[in-house]
Design an enzyme around this catalytic site. Structure first.
Site, short mmCIF file in Angstrom:
data_model
loop_
_atom_site.label_atom_id
_atom_site.label_comp_id
_atom_site.label_asym_id
_atom_site.label_seq_id
_atom_site.Cartn_x
_atom_site.Cartn_y
_atom_site.Cartn_z
N THR A 299 52.37 98.15 54.93
CA THR A 299 52.96 99.74 55.18
C THR A 299 54.55 99.51 54.15
O THR A 299 54.62 98.49 54.80
CB THR A 299 53.40 100.20 56.26
OG1 THR A 299 52.28 100.77 56.69
CG2 THR A 299 54.09 101.61 56.21
N LYS B 296 51.71 107.82 54.58
CA LYS B 296 51.92 107.36 55.42
C LYS B 296 53.15 107.46 56.25
O LYS B 296 53.21 107.90 58.02
CB LYS B 296 51.57 105.70 55.10
CG LYS B 296 52.01 105.07 56.28
CD LYS B 296 50.83 104.62 56.97
CE LYS B 296 51.49 103.52 58.41
NZ LYS B 296 50.26 103.58 59.46
N LYS C 225 59.70 100.60 62.16
CA LYS C 225 59.75 99.78 60.99
C LYS C 225 59.63 101.33 60.13
O LYS C 225 60.22 101.77 58.98
CB LYS C 225 58.71 98.79 60.24
CG LYS C 225 58.60 98.72 59.35
CD LYS C 225 57.40 97.58 59.29
CE LYS C 225 56.94 97.98 57.51
NZ LYS C 225 55.52 97.00 57.01
P1 NAD Z 1 51.76 90.53 60.57
O1 NAD Z 1 52.47 89.59 60.17
O2 NAD Z 1 50.46 90.04 61.89
O3 NAD Z 1 50.46 89.78 59.36
C1 NAD Z 1 50.89 89.78 57.62
C2 NAD Z 1 50.90 88.22 57.36
O4 NAD Z 1 51.29 88.32 56.19
C3 NAD Z 1 51.16 87.30 58.37
O5 NAD Z 1 50.08 86.18 58.75
C4 NAD Z 1 52.06 86.44 57.26
O6 NAD Z 1 51.69 84.63 57.34
C5 NAD Z 1 50.96 86.68 55.83
N1 NAD Z 1 52.41 86.18 54.31
C6 NAD Z 1 53.19 86.68 54.65
N2 NAD Z 1 53.76 86.42 53.52
C7 NAD Z 1 52.77 85.78 52.99
C8 NAD Z 1 52.37 85.14 51.50
N3 NAD Z 1 53.43 85.21 50.46
N4 NAD Z 1 51.58 84.66 51.33
C9 NAD Z 1 51.17 85.04 52.07
N5 NAD Z 1 50.38 85.28 53.37
C10 NAD Z 1 52.00 86.09 53.82
O7 NAD Z 1 51.05 92.19 60.17
P2 NAD Z 1 50.14 92.70 60.53
O8 NAD Z 1 50.18 93.66 61.83
O9 NAD Z 1 49.26 91.98 60.27
O10 NAD Z 1 51.13 93.68 59.28
C11 NAD Z 1 51.26 93.84 58.08
C12 NAD Z 1 50.53 95.57 57.84
O11 NAD Z 1 50.26 96.59 57.67
C13 NAD Z 1 52.23 95.33 57.72
O12 NAD Z 1 53.15 96.01 56.76
C14 NAD Z 1 52.48 96.77 58.85
O13 NAD Z 1 53.62 97.81 59.24
C15 NAD Z 1 50.87 97.85 58.49
N6 NAD Z 1 50.37 98.33 60.08
C16 NAD Z 1 50.40 97.36 61.57
C17 NAD Z 1 49.62 98.22 62.02
C18 NAD Z 1 49.44 97.59 63.02
O14 NAD Z 1 48.88 97.96 64.22
N7 NAD Z 1 49.38 95.95 63.81
C19 NAD Z 1 48.67 99.56 61.46
C20 NAD Z 1 48.96 99.79 60.18
C21 NAD Z 1 49.49 99.78 59.55
#
Ligand code: NAD
Length: 300
Positions: free
Chosen positions: A94, A169, A244
């Site tokens: 997102t 979204k 966010k």
């Molecule tokens: P998270 O922080 O758990 O996971 C993100 C991952 O990306 C981490 O493991 C981090 O180490 C990795 N990362 C960051 N920079 C990187 C790079 N340069 N190379 C490789 N890996 C890298 O976040 P999440 O909860 O999994 O959310 C991910 C996305 O999904 C976000 O944009 C969030 O807004 C969206 N989202 C989350 C949810 C939820 O309920 N958690 C629901 C809908 C959408």
């Protein structure tokens, strides 16, 4: 069997990558965090030493990263020009609409098809493979991405041109944030007016005040279906993530001069709850605690 590069194996990406591997694909995974990589390996993904290594020879590249700056860095340094030009690029993070459009345009200029495909549904849906994807991009990009997205979700919808997935979204989540705040203040007032809250739920969920935040995700413990409210607001969709998304929505509103007073108020309320009061880790329906308490404080 397709070769799929998956970058970003956090709360959401971990389950999504595992579902692709479970469907029999060769998933080459990368994350900056060792623990996330080890977990992906234990769930039948192969580890790569870098994002660039993961995307080499990939038929599809899928990213699930925290925010726009991470997406920009990964695509510009390690995907565009490193993945085969035949690969379909799919960003499920997102992020802001402007960055999504810019990255899709940069990918197009380098000869790639790319789609922005953010999700609705949280960690449980990512694990279960029941996410809803809203994808932006050309018809051709959508057609290429759809079979991969379908393996991780229950619905895949073409939202429109590049960036339309992110636009859909944040519009949805702005409505969700505002409707949850309105549902919470309504229950707080119903309580003060001496209504039995289950009885009020039974009435309003069948009357014109009905909305998803009330009927399917009621913020009051013990009222309506089982929700995070019944687990002390643990699990579900974190208030920090709602904040966010509301900030992204306000940024987008400003960019097109849209008048969004309800969205702005929801952002103010979630900022206070998630940041000033430290409620960011709780489910977003926990904002009812702040609304209830502040009203009581004012009344004293
Ligand atoms: P998270 O922080 O758990 O996971 C993100 C991952 O990306 C981490 O493991 C981090 O180490 C990795 N990362 C960051 N920079 C990187 C790079 N340069 N190379 C490789 N890996 C890298 O976040 P999440 O909860 O999994 O959310 C991910 C996305 O999904 C976000 O944009 C969030 O807004 C969206 N989202 C989350 C949810 C939820 O309920 N958690 C629901 C809908 C959408």
């Amino acid at each position: 069997m397709a070769r799929i590069a998956f970058i970003g194996l956090g709360n959401m990406g971990g389950g999504m990558a595992a579902n692709l591997a479970k469907a029999g694909h060769d998933v080459v995974a990368f994350d900056l965090v060792e623990e996330a990589l080890a977990r992906a390996e234990s769930r039948s993904c192969r580890r790569a030493a870098s994002a660039a290594e993961a995307v080499a020879e990939a038929e599809a590249v899928i990213t699930m990263l925290p925010a726009g700056k991470h997406v920009r860095a990964v695509y510009e340094a390690e995907v565009i020009g490193k993945a085969p030009a035949s690969a379909i690029l799919i960003d499920c993070s997102t992020i802001d609409v402007a960055t999504a459009r810019e990255e899709i345009e940069k990918a197009r200029a380098a000869g790639y098809l790319m789609t922005d495909a953010p999700v609705s549904g949280g960690i449980a849906a990512a694990e279960a493979g029941t996410l809803t994807f809203m994808a932006g991009g050309t018809e051709e990009a959508f057609k290429r991405a759809e079979p991969f997205l379908a393996m991780m979700g229950k619905a895949v919808i073409h939202a429109g041109a590049p960036g339309a997935g992110q636009a859909a979204k944040i519009c949805n989540n702005m409505l969700l944030g505002a409707s949850m705040a309105a549902t919470c203040e309504t229950f707080a007032m119903a309580k003060k007016l001496g209504l039995d809250l289950q009885t009020f739920f039974d009435i309003s969920s069948k009357a014109s005040g009905q909305c998803w935040s009330m009927t399917s995700y009621c913020p009051v413990p013990g009222v309506g279906p089982e929700t995070p409210a019944d687990r002390d607001y643990e699990g579900g969709f974190a208030a920090a993530l709602m904040l966010k998304d509301l900030r992204l929505a306000m940024e987008a509103a400003q960019s097109v001069d849209a008048y969004t007073p309800m969205g702005a108020e929801a952002e103010t309320l979630y900022a206070r709850f998630a940041e000033a009061l430290g409620g960011g880790g709780k489910d977003f329906s926990a904002i009812i605690k702040m609304i209830d308490d502040s009203w009581q404080a004012e009344a004293e």
